[in-house]
Each structure stands twice: as C-alpha cells, then as structure tokens.
Design a protein around this motif. Structure first.
Motif, PDB file in Angstrom:
ATOM      1  N   CYS A 177       0.829  -1.206   0.000  1.00  0.00           N
ATOM      2  CA  CYS A 177       0.000   0.000   0.000  1.00  0.00           C
ATOM      3  C   CYS A 177       0.866   1.260   0.000  1.00  0.00           C
ATOM      4  N   PHE A 178       1.981   1.234   0.733  1.00  0.00           N
ATOM      5  CA  PHE A 178       2.909   2.361   0.694  1.00  0.00           C
ATOM      6  C   PHE A 178       3.538   2.471  -0.691  1.00  0.00           C
ATOM      7  N   ALA A 179       3.859   1.332  -1.293  1.00  0.00           N
ATOM      8  CA  ALA A 179       4.493   1.338  -2.616  1.00  0.00           C
ATOM      9  C   ALA A 179       3.566   1.922  -3.677  1.00  0.00           C
ATOM     10  N   SER A 180       2.289   1.601  -3.598  1.00  0.00           N
ATOM     11  CA  SER A 180       1.333   2.104  -4.586  1.00  0.00           C
ATOM     12  C   SER A 180       0.897   3.533  -4.285  1.00  0.00           C
ATOM     13  N   ASN A 226      14.527 -12.959  -2.810  1.00  0.00           N
ATOM     14  CA  ASN A 226      15.640 -13.793  -3.255  1.00  0.00           C
ATOM     15  C   ASN A 226      15.700 -13.769  -4.778  1.00  0.00           C
ATOM     16  N   ASP A 227      16.764 -13.174  -5.314  1.00  0.00           N
ATOM     17  CA  ASP A 227      16.860 -13.092  -6.782  1.00  0.00           C
ATOM     18  C   ASP A 227      17.461 -14.344  -7.394  1.00  0.00           C
ATOM     19  N   PHE A 228      17.894 -15.313  -6.570  1.00  0.00           N
ATOM     20  CA  PHE A 228      18.437 -16.592  -7.033  1.00  0.00           C
ATOM     21  C   PHE A 228      19.591 -16.417  -8.013  1.00  0.00           C
ATOM     22  N   GLY A 229      20.267 -15.284  -7.927  1.00  0.00           N
ATOM     23  CA  GLY A 229      21.390 -15.028  -8.822  1.00  0.00           C
ATOM     24  C   GLY A 229      20.986 -14.707 -10.251  1.00  0.00           C
ATOM     25  N   THR A 230      19.734 -14.374 -10.479  1.00  0.00           N
ATOM     26  CA  THR A 230      19.253 -14.080 -11.831  1.00  0.00           C
ATOM     27  C   THR A 230      19.945 -12.833 -12.386  1.00  0.00           C
ATOM     28  N   PRO A 231      20.554 -12.921 -13.558  1.00  0.00           N
ATOM     29  CA  PRO A 231      21.283 -11.778 -14.124  1.00  0.00           C
ATOM     30  C   PRO A 231      20.402 -10.548 -14.292  1.00  0.00           C
ATOM     31  N   GLY A 232      20.921  -9.395 -13.875  1.00  0.00           N
ATOM     32  CA  GLY A 232      20.249  -8.119 -14.101  1.00  0.00           C
ATOM     33  C   GLY A 232      19.264  -7.703 -13.036  1.00  0.00           C
ATOM     34  N   VAL A 233      18.903  -8.602 -12.130  1.00  0.00           N
ATOM     35  CA  VAL A 233      17.876  -8.260 -11.137  1.00  0.00           C
ATOM     36  C   VAL A 233      18.368  -7.166 -10.200  1.00  0.00           C
ATOM     37  N   LYS A 234      19.573  -7.300  -9.655  1.00  0.00           N
ATOM     38  CA  LYS A 234      20.094  -6.299  -8.723  1.00  0.00           C
ATOM     39  C   LYS A 234      20.257  -4.941  -9.390  1.00  0.00           C
ATOM     40  N   GLU A 235      20.635  -4.950 -10.657  1.00  0.00           N
ATOM     41  CA  GLU A 235      20.898  -3.699 -11.363  1.00  0.00           C
ATOM     42  C   GLU A 235      19.638  -3.001 -11.849  1.00  0.00           C
ATOM     43  N   TYR A 236      18.619  -3.756 -12.247  1.00  0.00           N
ATOM     44  CA  TYR A 236      17.500  -3.150 -12.966  1.00  0.00           C
ATOM     45  C   TYR A 236      16.132  -3.315 -12.306  1.00  0.00           C
ATOM     46  N   CYS A 237      16.070  -3.989 -11.163  1.00  0.00           N
ATOM     47  CA  CYS A 237      14.767  -4.225 -10.532  1.00  0.00           C
ATOM     48  C   CYS A 237      14.671  -3.548  -9.173  1.00  0.00           C
ATOM     49  N   MET A 238      13.448  -3.251  -8.780  1.00  0.00           N
ATOM     50  CA  MET A 238      13.176  -2.713  -7.463  1.00  0.00           C
ATOM     51  C   MET A 238      12.469  -3.777  -6.632  1.00  0.00           C
ATOM     52  N   SER A 239      12.537  -3.640  -5.319  1.00  0.00           N
ATOM     53  CA  SER A 239      11.812  -4.525  -4.422  1.00  0.00           C
ATOM     54  C   SER A 239      11.121  -3.672  -3.371  1.00  0.00           C
ATOM     55  N   ILE A 240      10.256  -4.278  -2.574  1.00  0.00           N
ATOM     56  CA  ILE A 240       9.528  -3.528  -1.536  1.00  0.00           C
ATOM     57  C   ILE A 240       9.588  -4.306  -0.222  1.00  0.00           C
ATOM     58  N   ASP A 241      10.800  -4.624   0.200  1.00  0.00           N
ATOM     59  CA  ASP A 241      10.987  -5.398   1.422  1.00  0.00           C
ATOM     60  C   ASP A 241      10.933  -4.554   2.681  1.00  0.00           C
ATOM     61  N   ASN A 242      11.029  -3.232   2.548  1.00  0.00           N
ATOM     62  CA  ASN A 242      10.973  -2.353   3.712  1.00  0.00           C
ATOM     63  C   ASN A 242      10.391  -1.012   3.287  1.00  0.00           C
ATOM     64  N   LEU A 243      10.212  -0.110   4.260  1.00  0.00           N
ATOM     65  CA  LEU A 243       9.561   1.172   3.987  1.00  0.00           C
ATOM     66  C   LEU A 243      10.378   2.032   3.040  1.00  0.00           C
ATOM     67  N   VAL A 244      11.698   2.013   3.173  1.00  0.00           N
ATOM     68  CA  VAL A 244      12.562   2.811   2.295  1.00  0.00           C
ATOM     69  C   VAL A 244      12.369   2.378   0.848  1.00  0.00           C
ATOM     70  N   GLU A 245      12.364   1.069   0.613  1.00  0.00           N
ATOM     71  CA  GLU A 245      12.189   0.563  -0.750  1.00  0.00           C
ATOM     72  C   GLU A 245      10.779   0.835  -1.266  1.00  0.00           C
ATOM     73  N   ALA A 286      10.639   4.419  -2.255  1.00  0.00           N
ATOM     74  CA  ALA A 286      11.418   4.639  -3.475  1.00  0.00           C
ATOM     75  C   ALA A 286      10.634   4.194  -4.703  1.00  0.00           C
ATOM     76  N   PHE A 287       9.941   3.061  -4.582  1.00  0.00           N
ATOM     77  CA  PHE A 287       9.124   2.608  -5.704  1.00  0.00           C
ATOM     78  C   PHE A 287       7.979   3.577  -5.966  1.00  0.00           C
ATOM     79  N   ASN A 288       7.336   4.050  -4.897  1.00  0.00           N
ATOM     80  CA  ASN A 288       6.216   4.972  -5.070  1.00  0.00           C
ATOM     81  C   ASN A 288       6.654   6.248  -5.785  1.00  0.00           C
ATOM     82  N   GLU A 289       7.832   6.759  -5.416  1.00  0.00           N
ATOM     83  CA  GLU A 289       8.353   7.962  -6.075  1.00  0.00           C
ATOM     84  C   GLU A 289       8.545   7.704  -7.567  1.00  0.00           C
TER      85      GLU A 289
END
Length: 430
Positions: free
Chosen positions: A52-55, A126-145, A148-151
């Motif tokens: 809900c915070f992310a949206s 858990n990105d399971f080592g999938t290429p590009g996830v850390k560089e190009y994806c966002m997550s919402i595991d905490n309020l800061v993230e 950031a997604f909402n912005e």
C-alpha cells in the motif's frame, strides 16, 4: 552476567518491535534489564501493508510507528544503526557507521555490550542469482524501498500522462506481495484519475501490469480455489497473469523469460522468493542455511549459542520449518516476551515455541479478498464475502497497532485515520 542484563533486539519489524515493547513493560520499567532496540530505520510499518505504501494508497504518518517515540513511552532504548558483525567471545555487537544520504558520517562504527541478543531482521526477496535483477529491478521489502518505488511510480505516471502513452509494470512473484501490489497499483490509478482529469483536463494514462509466476499458479500457499479466483479477479481489473513464466534475466527495459519471450516494462519489481539479509553471514559464525536463515532450536535459541535468539523470517527451525509470515513472527515474539525474563533472571530454560496456525488472508485492494482457515475452509469472494475478508485483513492490522500502542491509544489511532479520510487525498500525490 552484567550487573543489569543488557538485552539487544536487532530489527524493528513485527517481531522485534513487539518484543521490545513487551519486554520494556516487564523488565525495562521495573529496572530488571536494559532493553535496546537497534534498527537502520527510524520507524516501523506493518510489513503486510508495504504494498500500500508502494502504490501510494497508504501514506498516513499514523501508519508508521516512530521508534524513538515508542521507546520513550514503553521503557526501552532505541539506537539507529545496522549490526555489521557479532563478537561472541567478548559479547559485543559492532554497528556499521551511520551515514547521511550523501555519505557523510553521522556516527562512527560503535560497539555495544550484550548479555542476550534477539535477532529479528526479517527477510528480503531472493533473486536466485538471476542476471540483471540487482541492477534493474526494485523490491519492496521495507519502507525505504516501498517509498522509493512509489516515487518512481508517480514520476513514470506523470511522464506517461504528458506523452499520452501507456505505463508498463512487470512484477515477478505470484505470492501475496506480488498479487496484492498488482491490485493496489490499479486501485491507485483509479483513485488518482479524477485528480488528473480536473487538474489537467485529461484522463490518466493506461496502466498495464504483468504478473509473472514461475509455478503453475499464483498464491501457491493458498488453496487452488483461491488461486483460481484471485487470478480471475486480477485479469478482470486488467492485470496480465503469466504462470509457468520463469525469468532468465532482466535489463533496463524488461524481463527475458527462459522460453525466449520478452516482457517489456518501464518499472520492474522483484517479489519472488525469500531469504535472510546477507549480513547474517557476519554474525559470529552462527550456523545458517542456504538462504541465510539462522538455525535455531525449537525454543528459538541459536544451535551454536544459547545467548543468541533468532525469530521470524531470519530464523529456521530444522525440525519444524515454518513459513516466513507476520503471523509466525508475532507468535514467536510473544513466546520470547513470556519466557525470556525467567531465563535471564533465574536461568530457567526457554521452552519450545509451538506455532498455532490461524489461517491466512489475501486482500486485492478494494476488489476482493479471501481467507484460508485451518482445516481447509475458505472464506471470501464475491461482494459480501470479499468485503469480509478485506475487513479481516484490516482488523489484523488494527490489532497489531493496539498491541504496540495499547487499547485506548490504538482506538484513537483508528479514529484519527477515519477523520483524516475526509481531509487528505486518498492516494499519495507528492
């Protein structure tokens, strides 16, 4: 033992803050122990509401619990920071330097003595080592993230509005987080539509959300009937659901699937899999599993050190694995709050924690909801039952607030939220 036992609680999530609040009353107030909560953030939110915070459909300050205020009113201390490592031999934790956004050092690395530590740092995707996830994806595991997604979401909506184009969003992970985020994003656009129409004289851009699930159905932790009904509801509001869609990689424009197809997306969210934060590898050589969770006994003490306890998503009971849910974390926090005082004061061993499954709830914004009760009973779906399930989800949140604030202050928080619905926008606009 120290003259006054030092209890450090690492992590201010559902489990950590609940435990600090309860121990503050039973041991901090009468001076039996010094309770200190450590967290890298300054406020707490109920993790099941992060979507809900992310949206942007939830932005009220009342929905965040300030650690300093909570500590002041409940007889424990709070220190901002992140535990970088644990020196078990000297019974000390080493905190990383606290930095400003521009990298300026606010507080140097610090050491804090302990008599007992409770680790409750939660989990992350858990990105399971999938290429590009850390560089190009966002997550919402905490309020800061989530913020950031909402912005990013609001800025991309504005760009799509100005260019009269669509906004493509792809979410990897068909669990509760991914499913609820997909629905909540559509709810946010429906709410913001009238604002755009009146402010700019134009309708909002079209939102295209794709939900990618590697398995054969979404919400795999729920009965198949709920999975099927939830997918039907998502597709009804315009979400594209792709099951058996295994992601091979991510780039700046979308996801590459293992079957060779490509899913374009301006915003890419990774909400698949669960693992403990990588910092657990530096916690004094404690035994961890392949996803970084600390191995604990049934009484939640580390299998390596009886002075260290771990609970919630970052812990793993080998003989009785439990799901990474707020319900599990909450029950484990209550268990330790009940039995830790006797162990610290009199050396009485903490008994094993028995989890009582009370079911699970998934709420798709304002559209629908279901509750899966123990024994296989499913409640929800349709206008009345769907509303009941969504109301039950909200009541769980209110119950969490009352546990932290107390009954009367919790009721006042509910009342304050209700009043503010008449004076503030129902979606975040800035």
């Amino acid at each position: 033992m120290l003259s006054r036992p030092e209890i450090l609680i690492v992590g201010g999530g559902v489990a950590g803050l609940s435990l600090a609040t309860r121990l503050g009353k039973s041991m901090g107030k009468p001076g039996k122990a010094r309770i200190t909560l450590i967290d890298k953030s300054f406020s707490h939110v109920w993790k099941p509401m992060l979507h809900c915070f992310a949206s942007g459909t939830l932005s009220n300050e009342n929905d965040k619990v300030n650690f300093i205020s909570q500590a002041s009113g409940h007889h424990f201390e709070f220190w901002p920071g992140e535990v970088a490592s644990i020196d078990r031999e000297n019974r000390e934790v080493i905190l990383s330097p606290l930095l400003e956004a521009d990298g300026t050092v606010v507080l140097e690395s610090r050491r804090m003595k302990y008599d007992t530590i409770v680790i409750a740092i939660g989990s992350c995707a858990n990105d399971f080592g999938t290429p590009g996830v850390k560089e190009y994806c966002m997550s919402i595991d905490n309020l800061v993230e989530a913020n950031a997604f909402n912005e990013k979401f609001r800025m991309e909506l504005l760009r799509a509005f100005a260019n009269t184009s669509e906004l493509d969003i792809a979410i990897v992970g068909g669990g509760a987080t991914g499913v609820q985020l997909a629905a909540e994003l559509h709810k946010a656009l429906e709410i913001v539509g009238p604002y755009n129409l009146h402010a700019f004289g134009k309708a909002p851009p079209k939102l295209h959300v794709t939900l990618l699930q590697s398995g054969p159905r979404i919400l795999p932790a729920f009965p198949e009937s709920v999975s099927a009904a939830a997918q039907k509801e998502l597709e009804h509001i315009g979400v594209t659901v792709q099951t058996n869609a295994r992601v091979a990689g991510a780039d700046a424009h979308g996801f590459i699937l293992k079957d060779g197809s490509y899913v374009p997306a301006k915003l890419r969210v990774w909400a698949a899999g669960v693992k403990a934060p990588e910092v657990t590898t530096a916690y004094g050589g404690l035994t961890i599993n392949r996803t970084g969770q600390i191995l604990v006994n049934p009484n939640l003490s580390s299998i390596d050190d009886e002075r260290i306890f771990a609970l919630g998503d970052c812990s793993f009971i080998q003989d009785d694995p439990l799901p990474a849910t707020a319900q599990v974390a909450g029950q484990q926090a209550k268990h330790l709050a009940r039995y830790l005082p006797a162990w610290i004061e009199h050396g009485r061993r903490v008994p094993g924690c028995v989890f009582h499954n009370k079911g699970a709830i998934v709420a798709l914004g304002k559209y629908n909801g279901w509750a899966a009760l123990p024994g296989g009973t499913v409640w929800g779906g349709g206008i009345s039952h769907g509303f009941s399930a969504r109301l039950a989800h909200l009541m769980l949140y209110r119950q969490h607030q009352m546990e932290l604030f107390g009954y009367y202050r919790g009721l006042m928080s509910c009342y304050s939220d209700w009043v503010e619905t008449f004076v503030r926008p129902s979606v975040r606009l800035d």
